[in-house]
Design a protein around this motif. Sequence first.
Motif, short mmCIF file in Angstrom:
data_model
loop_
_atom_site.label_atom_id
_atom_site.label_comp_id
_atom_site.label_asym_id
_atom_site.label_seq_id
_atom_site.Cartn_x
_atom_site.Cartn_y
_atom_site.Cartn_z
N GLY A 167 -5.01 -43.43 46.69
CA GLY A 167 -4.81 -42.13 47.33
C GLY A 167 -5.94 -41.17 47.00
O GLY A 167 -7.03 -41.58 46.59
N GLN A 168 -5.65 -39.88 47.16
CA GLN A 168 -6.65 -38.84 46.92
C GLN A 168 -5.97 -37.63 46.29
O GLN A 168 -4.76 -37.41 46.45
N ASN A 169 -6.79 -36.84 45.61
CA ASN A 169 -6.30 -35.54 45.13
C ASN A 169 -6.54 -34.51 46.24
O ASN A 169 -7.12 -34.83 47.28
N PRO A 170 -6.09 -33.27 46.08
CA PRO A 170 -6.26 -32.27 47.15
C PRO A 170 -7.72 -32.02 47.53
O PRO A 170 -8.00 -31.51 48.63
N GLN A 171 -8.67 -32.34 46.64
CA GLN A 171 -10.09 -32.15 46.94
C GLN A 171 -10.70 -33.37 47.63
O GLN A 171 -11.91 -33.39 47.91
N GLY A 172 -9.88 -34.38 47.89
CA GLY A 172 -10.39 -35.57 48.57
C GLY A 172 -11.01 -36.60 47.66
O GLY A 172 -11.58 -37.59 48.14
N GLN A 173 -10.92 -36.43 46.35
CA GLN A 173 -11.46 -37.41 45.41
C GLN A 173 -10.47 -38.55 45.22
O GLN A 173 -9.25 -38.34 45.22
N PRO A 174 -10.95 -39.78 45.06
CA PRO A 174 -10.07 -40.96 45.03
C PRO A 174 -9.22 -41.05 43.76
O PRO A 174 -9.63 -40.63 42.68
N ILE A 175 -8.02 -41.60 43.94
CA ILE A 175 -7.11 -41.91 42.85
C ILE A 175 -6.60 -43.33 43.07
O ILE A 175 -6.24 -43.70 44.19
N VAL A 176 -6.60 -44.13 42.00
CA VAL A 176 -6.09 -45.50 42.08
C VAL A 176 -5.12 -45.73 40.93
O VAL A 176 -5.42 -45.40 39.78
N LEU A 177 -3.96 -46.30 41.26
CA LEU A 177 -2.99 -46.72 40.26
C LEU A 177 -2.92 -48.25 40.30
O LEU A 177 -2.53 -48.82 41.31
N VAL A 178 -3.33 -48.90 39.22
CA VAL A 178 -3.24 -50.35 39.11
C VAL A 178 -2.03 -50.66 38.24
O VAL A 178 -2.04 -50.41 37.04
N ILE A 179 -0.97 -51.18 38.85
CA ILE A 179 0.31 -51.33 38.17
C ILE A 179 0.58 -52.80 37.90
O ILE A 179 0.45 -53.65 38.79
N ARG A 206 -11.56 -39.57 39.65
CA ARG A 206 -12.80 -38.86 39.40
C ARG A 206 -12.48 -37.43 38.98
O ARG A 206 -11.58 -36.80 39.56
N ASP A 207 -13.17 -36.95 37.99
CA ASP A 207 -12.95 -35.58 37.53
C ASP A 207 -13.86 -34.61 38.30
O ASP A 207 -14.53 -35.00 39.25
N ASP A 208 -13.87 -33.36 37.88
CA ASP A 208 -14.65 -32.34 38.59
C ASP A 208 -16.15 -32.60 38.54
O ASP A 208 -16.91 -32.08 39.36
N GLN A 209 -16.58 -33.38 37.57
CA GLN A 209 -18.00 -33.72 37.48
C GLN A 209 -18.33 -35.03 38.19
O GLN A 209 -19.44 -35.55 38.06
N SER A 210 -17.35 -35.55 38.95
CA SER A 210 -17.52 -36.80 39.70
C SER A 210 -17.73 -38.00 38.80
O SER A 210 -18.26 -39.03 39.22
#
Length: 264
Positions: free
Chosen positions: A242-254, A162-166
Amino acid sequence: MRHLWLVAWALLLSACSTAPLASVEADRQGKAFQARPQQAALYIYRESIFGAATAVSVELGRQKLGRLTADTWIRLDLDPAQYAVRCTTMENSDTAVVDLAAGQVRFLEVAMRVGWTWPRCAVVETDASEGRSAVVSGRRAVASEVATPPASPASPLLLIYRDDQSNERRIGLVVRYEAVLGRSRVVPFTIENMQQEKACSGVFTADGPRSGRFTLSCGFLEGSGTYQVAPGDRSDQFVARGQNPQGQPIVLVIGNPTGAPGRL
């Protein structure tokens, strides 16, 4: 009486069972007891009354390293990972598993025991003080160069965040590895766009055979989290969350894992 017979047999054969020795300079360099950057130093040594009579073969995984006799040692500079070290005599073989981290200096002794006809070997880890003392008083033996395993092949990767604009962003990328997934404990990786330009870098660190942690660093995104390889999937098919430092989700589909996520 049996012990005295073995000692006599050892002395009788001492002239015909040796291990080739490294140069004086290589011996001196090996006694520095410092690991190379991003690697671990593993010393394998012998101290034994039977060593001169019985040359013990030493292997790392399936790779033969060479032979050790009494008061000899070898040094291996290895990438962080889990390794199996094996000794073999005419009487037996024994294996020890060591999990190496970057910067570590570890010591394994190939100890000799009384066998029925020939001495038996055992691979045991010793503390730094004992190991250093044995290496300093011994001579460096010639060892085969450890072959660097090829890295896992590149895999397709879907980056979801998610970017800064969610707003949810999905980017198709390619991940390339510097070590073997499922074998090396620490696997650095880079992520490229479809024009083969580097976009991100990171590290997978295994906590078990099919799970671990990751860190990710991109010019536009930072984060960390965990990953899990699902039953039936290969080691290069998994989802990391995982998450970025702001708590927003990150997903890596490998790769093409089963149960890949839909939306965040």
